[in-house]
Design an enzyme around this catalytic site. Structure first.
Site, mmCIF file in Angstrom:
data_model
loop_
_atom_site.group_PDB
_atom_site.id
_atom_site.type_symbol
_atom_site.label_atom_id
_atom_site.label_comp_id
_atom_site.label_asym_id
_atom_site.label_seq_id
_atom_site.Cartn_x
_atom_site.Cartn_y
_atom_site.Cartn_z
ATOM 1 N N GLY A 73 0.839 -1.201 0.000
ATOM 2 C CA GLY A 73 0.000 0.000 0.000
ATOM 3 C C GLY A 73 0.866 1.239 0.000
ATOM 4 O O GLY A 73 1.975 1.226 0.561
ATOM 5 N N GLN A 78 3.043 10.122 0.945
ATOM 6 C CA GLN A 78 4.334 9.460 1.151
ATOM 7 C C GLN A 78 5.330 9.776 0.034
ATOM 8 O O GLN A 78 6.532 9.642 0.214
ATOM 9 C CB GLN A 78 4.151 7.933 1.233
ATOM 10 C CG GLN A 78 3.426 7.476 2.487
ATOM 11 C CD GLN A 78 3.295 5.966 2.512
ATOM 12 O OE1 GLN A 78 2.348 5.419 1.984
ATOM 13 N NE2 GLN A 78 4.257 5.293 3.122
ATOM 14 N N CYS A 121 5.510 0.176 7.554
ATOM 15 C CA CYS A 121 5.213 1.288 6.654
ATOM 16 C C CYS A 121 6.440 1.577 5.799
ATOM 17 O O CYS A 121 7.565 1.580 6.306
ATOM 18 C CB CYS A 121 4.850 2.519 7.485
ATOM 19 S SG CYS A 121 4.497 3.995 6.515
ATOM 20 N N LEU A 122 6.224 1.825 4.506
ATOM 21 C CA LEU A 122 7.353 2.117 3.614
ATOM 22 C C LEU A 122 8.065 3.404 4.032
ATOM 23 O O LEU A 122 9.218 3.612 3.651
ATOM 24 C CB LEU A 122 6.866 2.236 2.164
ATOM 25 C CG LEU A 122 6.323 0.945 1.534
ATOM 26 C CD1 LEU A 122 5.860 1.207 0.109
ATOM 27 C CD2 LEU A 122 7.373 -0.155 1.559
ATOM 28 N N HIS A 163 -4.679 2.107 7.468
ATOM 29 C CA HIS A 163 -3.293 2.588 7.570
ATOM 30 C C HIS A 163 -3.015 3.654 6.504
ATOM 31 O O HIS A 163 -2.487 4.724 6.799
ATOM 32 C CB HIS A 163 -2.334 1.391 7.418
ATOM 33 C CG HIS A 163 -0.884 1.764 7.352
ATOM 34 N ND1 HIS A 163 0.044 1.353 8.283
ATOM 35 C CD2 HIS A 163 -0.195 2.501 6.454
ATOM 36 C CE1 HIS A 163 1.230 1.841 7.964
ATOM 37 N NE2 HIS A 163 1.115 2.536 6.845
ATOM 38 N N HIS A 167 -2.446 8.282 6.389
ATOM 39 C CA HIS A 167 -1.441 9.133 5.732
ATOM 40 C C HIS A 167 -2.071 10.398 5.135
ATOM 41 O O HIS A 167 -1.399 11.411 4.975
ATOM 42 C CB HIS A 167 -0.752 8.365 4.605
ATOM 43 C CG HIS A 167 0.318 7.410 5.067
ATOM 44 N ND1 HIS A 167 1.470 7.822 5.701
ATOM 45 C CD2 HIS A 167 0.408 6.060 4.971
ATOM 46 C CE1 HIS A 167 2.230 6.762 5.973
ATOM 47 N NE2 HIS A 167 1.599 5.670 5.545
HETATM 48 ZN ZN ZN Z 1 2.408 3.799 5.712
#
Ligand code: ZN
Length: 201
Positions: A73, A78, A121-122, A163, A167
């Site tokens: 995701g 991000q 999380c990335l 999640h 963001h």
């Molecule tokens: Zn994330």
């Protein structure tokens, strides 16, 4: 009547997602993913007005960057783009499953029952911690063609949608972690600062 190979190819094209890209790891992803400590992750995202080809181009670049980072995701903030857009693919090893694109998503309802599940999380690479969230949600959104849709999700999909939606309001999953000592240890172990956490009251 048997269909020719060309007809088969055409019909496959028609039914596949209009934004799907090859699910592979690129040497250079088109977009850079911001990491915790970067202010870009803390900015509210704006609603998207018209879902046009420029939005779909962004979706494709987000998918390429997500597959390259081996994520399931990714939300637009991000990659420093403050628009209400997120992409999800729970099946990145399977080239035939289309990704899910959520534009201007809103939680319509959430289950009273809660689940505890380990998230990563990335934007906080290497950090994995338990987070408590509703186990099922119903979400309204527009898809990559601008069509209004609603879907019910549970399990990993519900988890991932919640999640990624966080963001869009500048919230990171670590803000929701209740075990403070585990949190600071895990962050320190991976080079992140506890002072960058903004606990949810
Ligand atoms: Zn994330």
């Amino acid at each position: 009547m048997a269909r020719s190979f060309a007809q088969l190819a055409r019909s496959a094209e028609k039914t596949s997602s209009s934004v799907a890209v090859p699910k592979k790891v690129l040497d250079t992803p088109p977009l850079q993913i911001h990491t915790m400590g970067d202010e870009a992750l803390r900015v509210d995202a704006r609603r998207i007005g018209k879902v046009d080809e420029s939005v779909r181009d962004l979706v494709r670049d987000m998918l390429r960057s997500m597959y390259t980072a081996r994520g399931i995701g990714l939300a637009a903030p991000q990659v420093g783009i403050h628009q209400q857009l997120l992409v999800i693919d729970l099946d990145p090893e399977n080239s035939t499953t289309p990704p899910l694109v959520l534009i201007n998503p809103e939680i319509v309802s959430a289950s009273a029952s809660l689940d505890t599940y380990e998230e990563g999380c990335l934007s906080i690479p290497g950090v994995y911690l338990n987070v408590v969230r509703p186990s099922a949600v119903q979400v309204g959104f527009r898809d990559e063609m601008g069509r209004p849709r609603t879907m019910k999700a549970d399990g990993l999909m519900a988890r991932c949608i919640q999640h990624e939606m966080d963001h869009l309001t500048g919230v990171l999953f670590v803000d929701r972690v209740t075990d403070a000592s585990e949190l600071s240890k895990e962050l320190n172990d991976h080079g992140f600062q506890s002072s960058d956490v903004r606990s949810i009251p």
